[in-house]
Structures are given as structure tokens and as C-alpha cells.
Enzyme design. Structure first.
Site, PDB file in Angstrom:
ATOM      1  N   CYS A   1      32.366  44.124  51.233  1.00  0.00           N
ATOM      2  CA  CYS A   1      30.938  43.863  51.047  1.00  0.00           C
ATOM      3  C   CYS A   1      30.218  43.559  52.346  1.00  0.00           C
ATOM      4  O   CYS A   1      29.011  43.521  52.391  1.00  0.00           O
ATOM      5  CB  CYS A   1      30.683  42.756  50.038  1.00  0.00           C
ATOM      6  SG  CYS A   1      32.094  41.764  49.650  1.00  0.00           S
TER       7      CYS A   1
ATOM      8  N   HIS B   1      39.319  44.799  38.710  1.00  0.00           N
ATOM      9  CA  HIS B   1      39.786  45.849  39.611  1.00  0.00           C
ATOM     10  C   HIS B   1      40.582  45.335  40.802  1.00  0.00           C
ATOM     11  O   HIS B   1      40.936  46.106  41.685  1.00  0.00           O
ATOM     12  CB  HIS B   1      38.636  46.749  40.059  1.00  0.00           C
ATOM     13  CG  HIS B   1      37.689  46.133  41.029  1.00  0.00           C
ATOM     14  ND1 HIS B   1      37.586  46.561  42.341  1.00  0.00           N
ATOM     15  CD2 HIS B   1      36.770  45.152  40.899  1.00  0.00           C
ATOM     16  CE1 HIS B   1      36.663  45.852  42.961  1.00  0.00           C
ATOM     17  NE2 HIS B   1      36.145  45.006  42.112  1.00  0.00           N
TER      18      HIS B   1
ATOM     19  N   ALA C   1      33.955  39.622  38.770  1.00  0.00           N
ATOM     20  CA  ALA C   1      34.030  38.284  39.349  1.00  0.00           C
ATOM     21  C   ALA C   1      32.698  37.853  39.953  1.00  0.00           C
ATOM     22  O   ALA C   1      32.379  36.670  39.982  1.00  0.00           O
ATOM     23  CB  ALA C   1      35.126  38.227  40.402  1.00  0.00           C
ATOM     24  N   THR C   2      31.907  38.824  40.444  1.00  0.00           N
ATOM     25  CA  THR C   2      30.604  38.455  40.994  1.00  0.00           C
ATOM     26  C   THR C   2      29.735  37.814  39.924  1.00  0.00           C
ATOM     27  O   THR C   2      29.122  36.763  40.142  1.00  0.00           O
ATOM     28  CB  THR C   2      29.898  39.678  41.610  1.00  0.00           C
ATOM     29  OG1 THR C   2      30.672  40.147  42.704  1.00  0.00           O
ATOM     30  CG2 THR C   2      28.509  39.332  42.079  1.00  0.00           C
TER      31      THR C   2
ATOM     32  N   SER D   1      38.679  39.045  38.188  1.00  0.00           N
ATOM     33  CA  SER D   1      38.179  40.392  38.425  1.00  0.00           C
ATOM     34  C   SER D   1      39.187  41.430  37.951  1.00  0.00           C
ATOM     35  O   SER D   1      40.366  41.316  38.236  1.00  0.00           O
ATOM     36  CB  SER D   1      37.925  40.581  39.923  1.00  0.00           C
ATOM     37  OG  SER D   1      37.630  41.920  40.203  1.00  0.00           O
TER      38      SER D   1
ATOM     39  N   GLN E   1      41.449  37.247  43.727  1.00  0.00           N
ATOM     40  CA  GLN E   1      42.564  37.794  44.497  1.00  0.00           C
ATOM     41  C   GLN E   1      43.891  37.115  44.167  1.00  0.00           C
ATOM     42  O   GLN E   1      44.922  37.487  44.700  1.00  0.00           O
ATOM     43  CB  GLN E   1      42.287  37.623  46.009  1.00  0.00           C
ATOM     44  CG  GLN E   1      41.096  38.385  46.527  1.00  0.00           C
ATOM     45  CD  GLN E   1      41.367  39.879  46.644  1.00  0.00           C
ATOM     46  OE1 GLN E   1      42.494  40.337  46.518  1.00  0.00           O
ATOM     47  NE2 GLN E   1      40.320  40.638  46.882  1.00  0.00           N
TER      48      GLN E   1
END
Lengths: 421, 89
Positions: free
Chosen positions: A345, A221, A91-92, A219, A199
Site C-alpha cells: 500500500c 487473502h 482486514a482494512t 484477512s 499476517q
């Protein structure tokens, strides 16, 4: 046979308890692989190891077939067309691609971006780097409940706004933004709407057409899939163009060059398919457990605040502030439970979470917050154990706190004039 | 192919649960058992034999997945969780 590789040996003060691993209550940081996902990936890690872009032999063809099947599974979860799904490293990368990619493509005529103060670090940092390139960014504030004010959003639009980026579900406090309304507003202003749904997908229903979403970050994971893979949804009608971040062989419609990691893509696809099947069942269970956790804690100990709107939220992400207790101390006391006091993070820094600051949490309460994550594999026993330990240690830490003593004596802490020695 | 009998459904249910007990990881083990029980309970009223056959086939596929993952999990198992410590129950 027991796996000893990678096992961290307990220290000198090991007692019976440390021979056991802590409970995992930090699903917002990452999730375990669903066994069905691992099962789908293994063949592509063992025998079907071809490069999906190899056009000339069966190894390539079978790998490509698997990759396209995964693409369909991801698309199906969000109501998209498979051609609108691009695989990324997570996702980043998807957030970077969406924000920098769209901004740079339209930069000749559009120089303004709107986002919120509670976005994930990668969104905020991408915006910051765009500001250095000469773009203007509006960071919308949020209300005390964590939701954005739709009127403020309306007023933030400028004639040269190219993109609005607002996350669907927040990773620290779990609030769910009014994505349908936001999509409607953006459509009416003819501005692209990007949402970081890392999320949200697989946990709450998300449809890119119902919600008028133009770009979405996914994302792996966070939905019981593998780490190192994600996807970005890029709308085709009306067409969203973006400037790619990495150059190369033109894979993924030229938007993301590089060999698509078939085993990871297959895992992401399987995770999405499982999530689609299990969404209702999981949501019901997780809501029940979350309710139990919050109710039991708040019944036993006073001065506990839940951060974020109680209604517009994803139940599996609970952020509680325990007044007069230091968050780090509580985390360390709860050594048998894997928890966090904010996002992974930002956990290395000593600053309190910027998300809590954005919702107006007092400095001292912000330092006292813990995030509880409940997921597909969380059991009622684990929740009960966590609740029990939490109550026990909060009471113990408060007993030791001079501030708590003063509060018990009826002193208003805000009226104290602290002096230096 | 003959339609699945009540006996066959019960048989596959028992086998699924027995295999799931062998998961080394607490989360997987409890999830599999819980999910299997709830899924069979949810579908117990279904009368259509085509539908039943479809579900039984799905159950057999899941049994294969569970069997493989149980085996792999046992090869890579690690310490138990604190919740599995008999002192803590």
C-alpha cells in the site's frame, strides 16, 4: 488449452526468459488460493447461489448453513465463539470498524486511544480521522528491533483510554509483538485490546482467551483465501460494544449490514480450517527455507542488515537492507522474482517505509531494503534461485557504485562533506 | 467394511501422486506431491485399523479435490514460471 485472456504480452525486447512468469516471493502482499479453498467455494458460485439472509426458501437456508459453518471454522482457528465472528470485506474494514466503532461508542466518557508507529496504514489513518473528531491518540514508538516497550505502554494509559491497537505480526518486517503481555496489561487497566492479526492467524497460534484479546482483524487473502473478505472478532464476555460503520438491514448482529457474500465467507472458513491443520507443517518448512535464504545471502555478501528482531518474528517475512545498493534498482534487476521493498500500500510513493523509519533505520539503508516472502507453496528451488540472483545483482550494482568504491578504500561516508556544483 | 490393506494404502498413495503430477501450476504441483509424501511418511507407523480407515477415507476425499482442481487448473493454465525453464535448473 492455455488461457490467453488477461495475459500481458511481453514488450519488444522479449527474450526467451520473459516467456516465463516471475517467481512469487511477495506473500505478505497477497497469497494464491489454496486449491482446497477454491474447491470449497465453487459450489456456491455455481449452484448454491442463494442469499444467506433469505429466510423463506431452500436457497437461503443452504446458503445460511454454509455461512454459519464458515463462521465456526474461523472461530475455531482463534479459540473464539462463532457468535463473536463478524464477516467483513477484509482486514482494512475490520480495522476501521474496531477503531472507529469502539472509539465512537464510548466517546461520551473515553476520548483516548493508544497505538504504535508501525501499524498498518488503515489503522494509522483511522486514528488520524478520529483525531479530527476530537479524540487524542498516542502513537507509541518501537525499539530498534521493532518491538514495543511494555513499560512505555503502561505509562501511556490515561483515565479515559478506551482502546489499545497493536498488530500481532508486522507485514513489512515480520516482527511478532508480545501480545500475551499486552493483553494482560490492557486487562489490568480495563481497556479493550484490538490486534490486527491479518499476517498472524493461520501462521502462528493465536488464542483470543489466552492472549486476552478483545477485538481482532482477520484477512482472507493473507491465508490462502479469497480477496474481498475478512472478519472481525468482537468479544462477548466482557461485552465489547461498537458503533457500526455501515447502516442497513442489521445483518451480522447489527454490526455490519449488507449481504454476507457466501462464496467468499465459505472460502475464508475453508482457508482457516486448512491453516489450522497445516500450521505446524508450514511453520517448520518456512522456518527452514527462511533460514537458508538469510544464511546463504549473508555468507556471500557483506553489509546486509536484517530489519526487525531476529527471534520474535514470523520467519516467512524477511526484510533485508543491502547497504550501498538502491532498493528500486535491485528490485528491477531481480525482474524474474516478484518482490517488494516494503508494504504494497505504500509502494507507489517514493518515501521510504515509515516502519523502517520507526525502527531507526538510516535513510540510505531504508532505501536499500527488500522484503522476501516465503509461504506454503514456496519451494527450495525458488529460494535458491532468488538467493543466487540476489547475490549476483547486489555484487554487480555495488561494483558500479562510487559509494561502495569509497567504502572499499576505507573512507567513512558519514565524514564526507558533499558540495553542490 | 473390510479394513484397508497395505495394498490399498499403497494404491491410493500412487494414485494421489500421479494425479498431483497433472497440476498445471508449479506451486500447487510441487506442494501436493510434497505434502502427500510427507503425510504418508508421517502416518506410516499407525497400527489401529479404525484410524487407518479414517485416514484412507480422508485420502480419497483429497483425491477428489485434487482431481477437480487439476482439471480446472488445466483449463485456465498460463505460462510456466522461470524456475521451470530448463535453462535455469
Amino acid at each position: 488449452m492455455v488461457c490467453t485472456r488477461g495475459r500481458i504480452s511481453p514488450g519488444k525486447n522479449s527474450d526467451e526468459q520473459s516467456k516465463f512468469r516471475p517467481l512469487y516471493m511477495d506473500v505478505q502482499a497477497t497469497t494464491p488460493l489454496d486449491p482446497r479453498v477454491l474447491d470449497s467455494m465453487l459450489p456456491y458460485l455455481i449452484c448454491y447461489y442463494g442469499n444467506p439472509h433469505s429466510r423463506t426458501h431452500a436457497y437461503g437456508w443452504e446458503s445460511e448453513t454454509a455461512m454459519e459453518q464458515a463462521r465456526r471454522q474461523v472461530a475455531s482457528l482463534i479459540g473464539a465463539d462463532p457468535r463473536e465472528i463478524i464477516f467483513t470485506s477484509g482486514a482494512t474494514e475490520s480495522n476501521n470498524l474496531a477503531i472507529k466503532g469502539v472509539a465512537r461508542f464510548y466517546k461520551s466518557r473515553k476520548k483516548h486511544i493508544i497505538t504504535t508507529q508501525t501499524e498498518h496504514k488503515c489503522v494509522l489513518d483511522s486514528c488520524r480521522s478520529l483525531e479530527a473528531e476530537g479524540f487524542r491518540v498516542t502513537y507509541l514508538p518501537v525499539k530498534r528491533n521493532g518491538l514495543i516497550d511494555l513499560k512505555e505502554l503502561e505509562n501511556a494509559f490515561q483515565p479515559d483510554t478506551s482502546l489499545v491497537s497493536i498488530m500481532t505480526v508486522n507485514n513489512e518486517i515480520g516482527v511478532k509483538q508480545p501480545v500475551c503481555d499486552i493483553g494482560q496489561i490492557c486487562r489490568s487497566h480495563k481497556v479493550f485490546f484490538h490486534t490486527d492479526a491479518a499476517q498472524a492467524i493461520g501462521k502462528v497460534p493465536v488464542d483470543v482467551n489466552d492472549m486476552k484479546i478483545d477485538l481482532m482483524s482477520i484477512s482472507g487473502h493473507k491465508i490462502y483465501g479469497p480477496k474481498g473478505v475478512g472478519a472481525i472478532y468482537v468479544r462477548r464476555r466482557p461485552r465489547v460494544r461498537l458503533e457500526p460503520l455501515q447502516s442497513g438491514g442489521g445483518q451480522e448482529r447489527g454490526m455490519r449490514s449488507g449481504t454476507v457474500p457466501t462464496p467468499l465467507a465459505v472460502g475464508l472458513g475453508a482457508a482457516c480450517e486448512v491453516a489450522q491443520q497445516e500450521m505446524e507443517y508450514d511453520h517448520k518448512r518456512i522456518s527452514l527455507l527462511a533460514n537458508q535464504l538469510v544464511t546463504k545471502i549473508m555468507k556471500e555478501i557483506p553489509d546486509v542488515v536484517m530489519n526487525g528482531d531476529p527471534e520474535h518474528r514470523y520467519p516467512g517475512c524477511i526484510n533485508l537492507s543491502f547497504a550501498y545498493v538502491e532498493g528500486e534498482s535491485l528490485l528491477m534487476a531481480l525482474k524474474d522474482v516478484a518482490l517488494s521493498s516494503g508494504s504494497a500500500c505504500t509502494s507507489a510513493s517514493l518515501e521510504p517505509s515509515y516502519v523502517l523509519r520507526a525502527i531507526g533505520t538510516d535513510e540510505d539503508l531504508a532505501h536499500s531494503s527488500i522484503r522476501f516472502g516465503i509461504g506454503r507453496f514456496t519451494t527450495e528451488e525458488e529460494v535458491d534461485y532468488t538467493v543466487q540472483k540476489c547475490i549476483q545483482h547486489v555484487k554487480r550494482l555495488r561494483e558500479m557504485s562510487p559509494l561502495w568504491e569509497m567504502v572499499q578504500d576505507g573512507i567513512d561516508l558519514k565524514s564526507i562533506k558533499w558540495t553542490q556544483h | 467394511m473390510a479394513a484397508s490393506s497395505r495394498a490399498e494404502v499403497l494404491q491410493i498413495y500412487r494414485v494421489l501422486l500421479r494425479e498431483s503430477q497433472r497440476f498445471a501450476a508449479y506451486g500447487y504441483r510441487t506442494y501436493a506431491i510434497r505434502r502427500i509424501r510427507d503425510a504418508f511418511r508421517e502416518n506410516k507407523h499407525i497400527q489401529d485399523s479404525v484410524e487407518i480407515q479414517k485416514l484412507v477415507n480422508k485420502a480419497k476425499e483429497n483425491l477428489d479435490i485434487i482431481h477437480r482442481q487439476v482439471t480446472i487448473g488445466q483449463m485456465y493454465s498460463t505460462q510456466k514460471l522461470v524456475i521451470e525453464n530448463p535453462e535455469n535448473t
